[in-house]
Design an enzyme around this catalytic site. Structure first.
Site, PDB file in Angstrom:
ATOM      1  N   GLY A   1      12.318 -52.427  -3.897  1.00  0.00           N
ATOM      2  CA  GLY A   1      11.449 -51.268  -3.690  1.00  0.00           C
ATOM      3  C   GLY A   1      12.248 -49.982  -3.485  1.00  0.00           C
ATOM      4  O   GLY A   1      11.682 -48.903  -3.372  1.00  0.00           O
ATOM      5  N   LEU A   2      13.574 -50.114  -3.472  1.00  0.00           N
ATOM      6  CA  LEU A   2      14.447 -48.960  -3.243  1.00  0.00           C
ATOM      7  C   LEU A   2      14.195 -47.835  -4.255  1.00  0.00           C
ATOM      8  O   LEU A   2      14.035 -46.671  -3.882  1.00  0.00           O
ATOM      9  CB  LEU A   2      15.916 -49.401  -3.302  1.00  0.00           C
ATOM     10  CG  LEU A   2      16.946 -48.272  -3.264  1.00  0.00           C
ATOM     11  CD1 LEU A   2      17.080 -47.713  -1.855  1.00  0.00           C
ATOM     12  CD2 LEU A   2      18.298 -48.752  -3.757  1.00  0.00           C
TER      13      LEU A   2
ATOM     14  N   LYS B   1      15.107 -47.215 -18.557  1.00  0.00           N
ATOM     15  CA  LYS B   1      14.617 -47.647 -19.855  1.00  0.00           C
ATOM     16  C   LYS B   1      13.541 -48.721 -19.717  1.00  0.00           C
ATOM     17  O   LYS B   1      12.728 -48.911 -20.600  1.00  0.00           O
ATOM     18  CB  LYS B   1      15.781 -48.230 -20.685  1.00  0.00           C
ATOM     19  CG  LYS B   1      16.882 -47.257 -21.003  1.00  0.00           C
ATOM     20  CD  LYS B   1      18.029 -48.003 -21.740  1.00  0.00           C
ATOM     21  CE  LYS B   1      19.220 -47.119 -21.921  1.00  0.00           C
ATOM     22  NZ  LYS B   1      20.373 -47.870 -22.500  1.00  0.00           N
TER      23      LYS B   1
ATOM     24  N   ASP C   1      15.859 -55.779 -19.059  1.00  0.00           N
ATOM     25  CA  ASP C   1      17.144 -56.153 -19.638  1.00  0.00           C
ATOM     26  C   ASP C   1      18.030 -56.937 -18.684  1.00  0.00           C
ATOM     27  O   ASP C   1      17.832 -56.936 -17.471  1.00  0.00           O
ATOM     28  CB  ASP C   1      17.923 -54.891 -20.021  1.00  0.00           C
ATOM     29  CG  ASP C   1      18.460 -54.164 -18.774  1.00  0.00           C
ATOM     30  OD1 ASP C   1      17.656 -53.877 -17.871  1.00  0.00           O
ATOM     31  OD2 ASP C   1      19.679 -53.920 -18.695  1.00  0.00           O
TER      32      ASP C   1
ATOM     33  N   LYS D   1       8.166 -58.306  -7.770  1.00  0.00           N
ATOM     34  CA  LYS D   1       8.952 -59.406  -7.205  1.00  0.00           C
ATOM     35  C   LYS D   1       8.802 -59.306  -5.694  1.00  0.00           C
ATOM     36  O   LYS D   1       9.710 -58.859  -4.974  1.00  0.00           O
ATOM     37  CB  LYS D   1      10.410 -59.219  -7.628  1.00  0.00           C
ATOM     38  CG  LYS D   1      11.133 -60.506  -7.960  1.00  0.00           C
ATOM     39  CD  LYS D   1      12.605 -60.246  -8.142  1.00  0.00           C
ATOM     40  CE  LYS D   1      13.013 -60.174  -9.590  1.00  0.00           C
ATOM     41  NZ  LYS D   1      14.498 -60.066  -9.729  1.00  0.00           N
TER      42      LYS D   1
ATOM     43  N   ASP E   1      11.509 -54.600  -7.183  1.00  0.00           N
ATOM     44  CA  ASP E   1      12.324 -55.653  -6.585  1.00  0.00           C
ATOM     45  C   ASP E   1      12.439 -55.340  -5.078  1.00  0.00           C
ATOM     46  O   ASP E   1      11.510 -55.611  -4.330  1.00  0.00           O
ATOM     47  CB  ASP E   1      13.668 -55.654  -7.319  1.00  0.00           C
ATOM     48  CG  ASP E   1      14.590 -56.776  -6.903  1.00  0.00           C
ATOM     49  OD1 ASP E   1      14.155 -57.660  -6.156  1.00  0.00           O
ATOM     50  OD2 ASP E   1      15.762 -56.782  -7.318  1.00  0.00           O
TER      51      ASP E   1
END
Ligand code: IMP
Ligand code: MG
Length: 177
Positions: free
Chosen positions: A104-105, A42, A158, A130, A102
């Site tokens: 990158g996963l 989302k 979120d 990040k 974050d």
């Protein structure tokens, strides 16, 4: 008056200005092409809706929902496709639009997954990077802002499905939870 959640990190005005710059760059880079933009739900939905309106070439849109986080503030290490795109991307110019990278996963997984479907080109646009937290080396073609290693909310992002409607990006303050 609207309550301020956490410490504002990127203001509405800064977001708007940066999105216009990215939209101009995308318009130039894909001139003469038809672009398929894939919104990662989302989190990217607010950014996506604003970004598409700054791009002035033919664009079609599709949506994909993946999960890698659950309800926690650190990555679970597993990526699942909850809902796939509805179009065949073979031979198309595809741009993935994500809210934040974050570890990158998520994007590492998705990039490989979508690339296997043989698009003509595949690029990534992320509103926030990040960078300090990167574990997987993913190619980021367009980035809005680099942010520090703090949990951020707002403008689609979120914490446990809350705060997506904040019109700016803020650092989640533990006293808000
Ligand atoms: P990654 O797979 O570790 O790069 O995590 C990317 C996903 O984690 C994003 O799509 C976000 O949904 C979520 N995420 C990472 N950092 C934050 C944050 O600071 N706020 C909100 N969501 C985050
Ligand atoms: Mg996400």
């Amino acid at each position: 008056m609207e309550r301020i959640f956490g410490k504002p990190l990127v203001t509405q005005r800064e977001i708007e200005k940066r999105i216009k710059e990215i939209g101009t760059k995308i318009t130039a880079d894909y001139e003469g092409k038809e672009l398929l933009m894939v919104c990662l739900l989302k989190g990217a939905y607010v950014f996506f809706a604003d970004l598409v309106r700054t791009i002035h070439i033919p664009v079609s849109v599709d949506f994909m929902m993946v999960s890698s986080y659950g309800d926690r503030t650190s990555s679970s290490g597993v990526v699942k496709i909850i809902s796939d795109i509805s179009s065949d991307i073979k031979g198309k110019d595809v741009l993935i639009v994500e809210d934040i990278v974050d570890s990158g996963l998520t994007l590492d997984y998705l990039y490989k997954n979508l690339n296997a479907r043989k698009p003509d080109s595949l690029k990534i646009c992320a509103l926030l990077n990040k960078a300090e937290r990167r574990k997987y080396d993913v190619p980021l073609d367009y980035v809005g802002f680099t942010v520090p290693n703090k949990f951020v909310i707002g403008y689609g992002l979120d914490y446990q499905d809350n705060y997506r409607n904040l019109p700016y990006i803020a650092v989640l303050d533990v006293s808000d939870i």
